[in-house]
Write an enzyme that holds these catalytic residues in place. Structure first.
Site, PDB file in Angstrom:
ATOM      1  N   LYS A  10     -71.596  22.585 114.745  1.00  0.00           N
ATOM      2  CA  LYS A  10     -70.344  21.815 114.796  1.00  0.00           C
ATOM      3  C   LYS A  10     -69.290  22.576 115.583  1.00  0.00           C
ATOM      4  O   LYS A  10     -69.349  23.812 115.705  1.00  0.00           O
ATOM      5  CB  LYS A  10     -69.812  21.523 113.392  1.00  0.00           C
ATOM      6  CG  LYS A  10     -69.548  22.751 112.496  1.00  0.00           C
ATOM      7  CD  LYS A  10     -68.193  23.400 112.626  1.00  0.00           C
ATOM      8  CE  LYS A  10     -67.993  24.584 111.677  1.00  0.00           C
ATOM      9  NZ  LYS A  10     -66.896  25.474 112.004  1.00  0.00           N
ATOM     10  N   GLY A 102     -73.823  27.660 111.491  1.00  0.00           N
ATOM     11  CA  GLY A 102     -75.270  27.859 111.583  1.00  0.00           C
ATOM     12  C   GLY A 102     -75.920  28.005 110.213  1.00  0.00           C
ATOM     13  O   GLY A 102     -76.942  27.368 109.929  1.00  0.00           O
ATOM     14  N   ASP A 137     -68.679  23.907 104.606  1.00  0.00           N
ATOM     15  CA  ASP A 137     -69.153  23.228 105.817  1.00  0.00           C
ATOM     16  C   ASP A 137     -70.478  22.498 105.612  1.00  0.00           C
ATOM     17  O   ASP A 137     -70.909  21.749 106.493  1.00  0.00           O
ATOM     18  CB  ASP A 137     -69.382  24.262 106.945  1.00  0.00           C
ATOM     19  CG  ASP A 137     -68.103  24.654 107.680  1.00  0.00           C
ATOM     20  OD1 ASP A 137     -67.084  23.958 107.537  1.00  0.00           O
ATOM     21  OD2 ASP A 137     -68.149  25.653 108.424  1.00  0.00           O
TER      22      ASP A 137
END
Ligand SMILES: C[C@](O)(CO)[C@H](O)COP(=O)(O)OP(=O)(O)OC[C@H]1O[C@@H](n2ccc(N)nc2=O)[C@H](O)[C@@H]1O
Ligand SMILES: Nc1ncnc2c1ncn2[C@@H]1O[C@H](COP(=O)(O)OP(=O)(O)OP(=O)(O)O)[C@@H](O)[C@H]1O
EC number: 2.7.1.148
Length: 301
Positions: A10, A102, A137
Site C-alpha cells: 500500500k 509488507g 494496517d
C-alpha cells in the site's frame, strides 16, 4: 493440499495523524491505496508451525512466531479450536520495514490462506476482526483497492477510484521502525495543539475522478516530518524524484520508502530511471494502483 494467496503493498495518499491516545496509538485519517507490488503466502499442512521466506529482503524477516503470518495462523486456529500445524512460505517482493505494509500483507495473506485450507467458514467480518488484532494496517491488506481507515487505521470505509494511478517507489538503504516514527511525531508535536485527523474531500474527489494532477495537489503525510527528522537523506530522494518530473513526492506511510506519482507509465519509467542513477536510494520499483486485496491465486489438492 496447499493454498497460495497474493497480497498487495500500500501507499498512504493521505495520512493525517491525531494526538497520541491513552493506549499509545494515534487516531488517523488514513487514505490507503493498494499498489501492484505483491507478496505471496503459501500454506501447506505440516507437523508443526513453520515459516520460510524467499526474496531479496528475506534475511530481515523473522521466521519465528513473531512473524505476522505465523501470528495470523495462530489467531485463526485459536478461534476455531485447532492447532496451527502449517508450513507458511512467504515469497516476499514487498520491501521490509519500508512503510508499505509488507508484514501486514503477509498477515492478511496467511489468514486468508489458512481459512481456505481449513474451511473454517469464517465471515468476512470475523476475518477483518482478526486482522485488526494483528495490526492497524492488516485489515486494509485484506480488502485492498482504496479505503479510508479511521480509529488507529483499522476501521475501513471503501473508497471509489475512477482510474489507474502510476507510482514509482524508491527503497532506502535502511529501514525505519514504525513505533519510532510515531514517537518522533509526538516529540515534534510537543507543546502544539494537534487537531483531530480528517480526510481531505478534494483528495477523495481526486481518487474518485482518477485525476492524477488533483491527487498530486492533495497528497499529504503527517509522519513525513518525523521520518525526515530520523532519516534526513530521504530529502535527497524526494528532490531527485521531483526533478525527474514526479507530480508529487512523499514518504510512504512511516517510511523510509519514498513514493512518486507519475502522469502515466512513460513518465513513471523516466522517473524510475532518474532515481536509479541518482545515488539516493537502494532500489526502485514501478507499480500502479488500485490493486485488489488478498486473493487466492492457487490451490493444489
Ligand atoms: C504508518 C502506517 O503504516 C500507516 O498506514 C500504520 O499506521 C502503521 O500500521 P502497523 O504497522 O500495522 O502498526 P501496528 O502494528 O498497529 O502498530 C505498531 C506501532 O505503531 C504505532 N501506531 C500505529 C498505528 C497508529 N494508528 N498509531 C500508532 O501510534 C504504535 O506505536 C504501535 O505500537
Ligand atoms: N511477515 C513479515 N514480513 C516482514 N516483516 C515482518 C513480518 N512479520 C513480522 N515482521 C517484522 O515487522 C517489522 C516491520 O516490517 P514491515 O515490512 O511490515 O514494515 P512496514 O512495511 O514499514 O510496515 P507498515 O507499513 O505496516 O508500518 C520488520 O522489521 C519485522 O521485524
Amino acid at each position: 493440499m496447499s493454498v497460495t494467496v497474493r497480497v498487495p503493498a500500500k501507499v498512504n495518499v493521505q495520512l493525517a495523524v491525531g494526538a497520541a491516545r491513552a493506549d499509545g496509538f494515534h487516531d488517523l485519517a488514513n487514505v490507503f491505496l493498494a499498489v501492484g507490488l505483491y507478496d505471496e503466502v503459501t500454506v501447506t499442512p505440516a507437523d508443526g508451525l513453520r515459516v520460510t521466506c524467499a526474496g531479496p529482503d528475506a534475511g530481515q524477516v523473522p521466521l519465528d512466531r513473531t512473524n505476522l503470518a505465523a501470528r495470523a495462523a495462530i489467531a485463526l486456529a485459536e478461534r476455531y479450536g485447532r492447532t496451527p500445524d502449517v508450513h507458511l512460505h512467504i515469497a516476499k517482493d514487498i520491501p521490509v520495514a519500508g512503510g508499505m505494509a509488507g508484514g501486514s500483507a503477509d498477515g492478511a495473506g496467511a489468514l486468508l490462506a489458512c481459512d481456505a485450507l481449513w474451511g473454517t467458514g469464517a465471515t468476512r467480518d470475523e476475518l477483518l476482526e482478526i486482522c485488526a488484532g494483528l495490526g492497524s494496517d492488516v485489515p486494509f491488506s485484506l480488502v485492498g483497492g482504496a479505503a479510508l481507515g479511521t480509529g488507529r487505521g483499522e476501521k475501513l470505509t471503501a473508497l471509489e477510484v475512477g482510474g489507474t494511478f502510476h507510482w514509482v517507489f524508491a527503497m532506502a538503504e535502511r529501514g525505519l521502525s514504525t513505533p519510532s516514527v510515531f514517537r518522533e511525531f509526538d516529540r515534534l508535536a510537543e507543546g502544539r495543539d494537534i487537531p483531530g485527523p480528517v480526510a481531505s474531500q478534494p483528495l477523495l474527489d481526486a481518487l474518485a475522478e482518477g485525476d492524477p494532477d488533483a491527487l498530486a495537489a492533495g497528497v499529504s503525510n503527517d509522519l513525513q516530518a518525523a521520518a525526515l527528522s530520523l532519516f534526513p537523506e530521504l530529502a535527497d530522494a524526494l528532490a531527485a524524484g521531483r526533478a525527474a518530473g514526479a507530480l508529487a513526492a512523499l514518504v510512504s506511510g512511516s517510511g523510509p520508502t519514498t513514493a512518486f506519482l507519475a502522469r502515466d507509465t512513460a513518465a513513471a519509467a523516466e522517473i524510475a530511471q532518474a532515481l536509479r542513477t541518482s545515488g539516493t536510494c537502494r532500489s526502485v520499483r514501478v507499480a500502479s494502483g488500485p490493486a485488489p486485496g488478498a486473493t487466492v491465486v492457487g490451490d493444489r489438492p
